[in-house]
Write a protein that holds these residues in place. Sequence first.
Motif, PDB file in Angstrom:
ATOM      1  N   MET A  62       0.826  -1.206   0.000  1.00 52.20           N
ATOM      2  CA  MET A  62       0.000   0.000   0.000  1.00 52.20           C
ATOM      3  C   MET A  62       0.864   1.262   0.000  1.00 52.20           C
ATOM      4  N   LYS A  63       2.018   1.212   0.646  1.00 49.76           N
ATOM      5  CA  LYS A  63       2.923   2.365   0.620  1.00 49.76           C
ATOM      6  C   LYS A  63       3.363   2.680  -0.804  1.00 49.76           C
ATOM      7  N   SER A  64       3.622   1.636  -1.572  1.00 55.52           N
ATOM      8  CA  SER A  64       4.034   1.829  -2.960  1.00 55.52           C
ATOM      9  C   SER A  64       2.937   2.498  -3.773  1.00 55.52           C
ATOM     10  N   THR A  69       0.348   7.479  -6.280  1.00 54.11           N
ATOM     11  CA  THR A  69      -0.927   8.179  -6.467  1.00 54.11           C
ATOM     12  C   THR A  69      -0.893   9.519  -5.736  1.00 54.11           C
ATOM     13  N   VAL A  70      -1.013   9.491  -4.429  1.00 50.53           N
ATOM     14  CA  VAL A  70      -0.990  10.719  -3.635  1.00 50.53           C
ATOM     15  C   VAL A  70       0.380  11.384  -3.734  1.00 50.53           C
ATOM     16  N   LEU A  73       1.729  14.311  -6.190  1.00 53.21           N
ATOM     17  CA  LEU A  73       1.710  15.746  -5.914  1.00 53.21           C
ATOM     18  C   LEU A  73       3.091  16.258  -5.523  1.00 53.21           C
ATOM     19  N   LEU A  74       3.892  15.412  -4.898  1.00 53.89           N
ATOM     20  CA  LEU A  74       5.228  15.810  -4.457  1.00 53.89           C
ATOM     21  C   LEU A  74       6.321  15.384  -5.436  1.00 53.89           C
ATOM     22  N   ILE A  75       5.996  14.587  -6.410  1.00 49.75           N
ATOM     23  CA  ILE A  75       6.848  14.086  -7.484  1.00 49.75           C
ATOM     24  C   ILE A  75       7.895  13.072  -7.013  1.00 49.75           C
ATOM     25  N   VAL A  76       8.691  13.402  -6.016  1.00 45.06           N
ATOM     26  CA  VAL A  76       9.796  12.539  -5.583  1.00 45.06           C
ATOM     27  C   VAL A  76       9.328  11.142  -5.156  1.00 45.06           C
TER      28      VAL A  76
END
Length: 135
Positions: A62-64, A69-70, A73-76
């Motif tokens: 789920m972390k992956s 997905t979320v 927004l931060l790209i990295v």
Amino acid sequence: MAEEVQIAGSGEVGLVRNPLGVIGLTLITLGIYGIVWYYKINKELAAIGQAKGSTEAGTDPMKSVLAVTVGLLLIVPVFLSLFGTWKRLNAAEKLVGLEPGMAAVPGFLLSLLLGPVGTYFLQSNLNKALQAQSA
């Protein structure tokens, strides 16, 4: 249709998927299947690792998914997750006695620059690992 393979030493079942089917379904569903697929392959990699008594192949799929997905927004986080998935695949291949089909760095770059081609190789190599561990 995907072939089900019991992951030896765990209660999980892996799917040997057609790599072109993964790409096609991802395009048809406008990326939704790609997210589901990404979760499932990371879950299969984690199951292989846990069956072999290792956390190298991952622990929390789920972390992956959250990272791609979320984390978009931060790209990295997307880059870290994708590279991590390739590293987990390489670890799983070693755990089942295979030489890595493609190293993490070239695989990551291929996925980054030519997404569908990277997806093809990622799924193809996972298929080999699933089949090797069940033999």
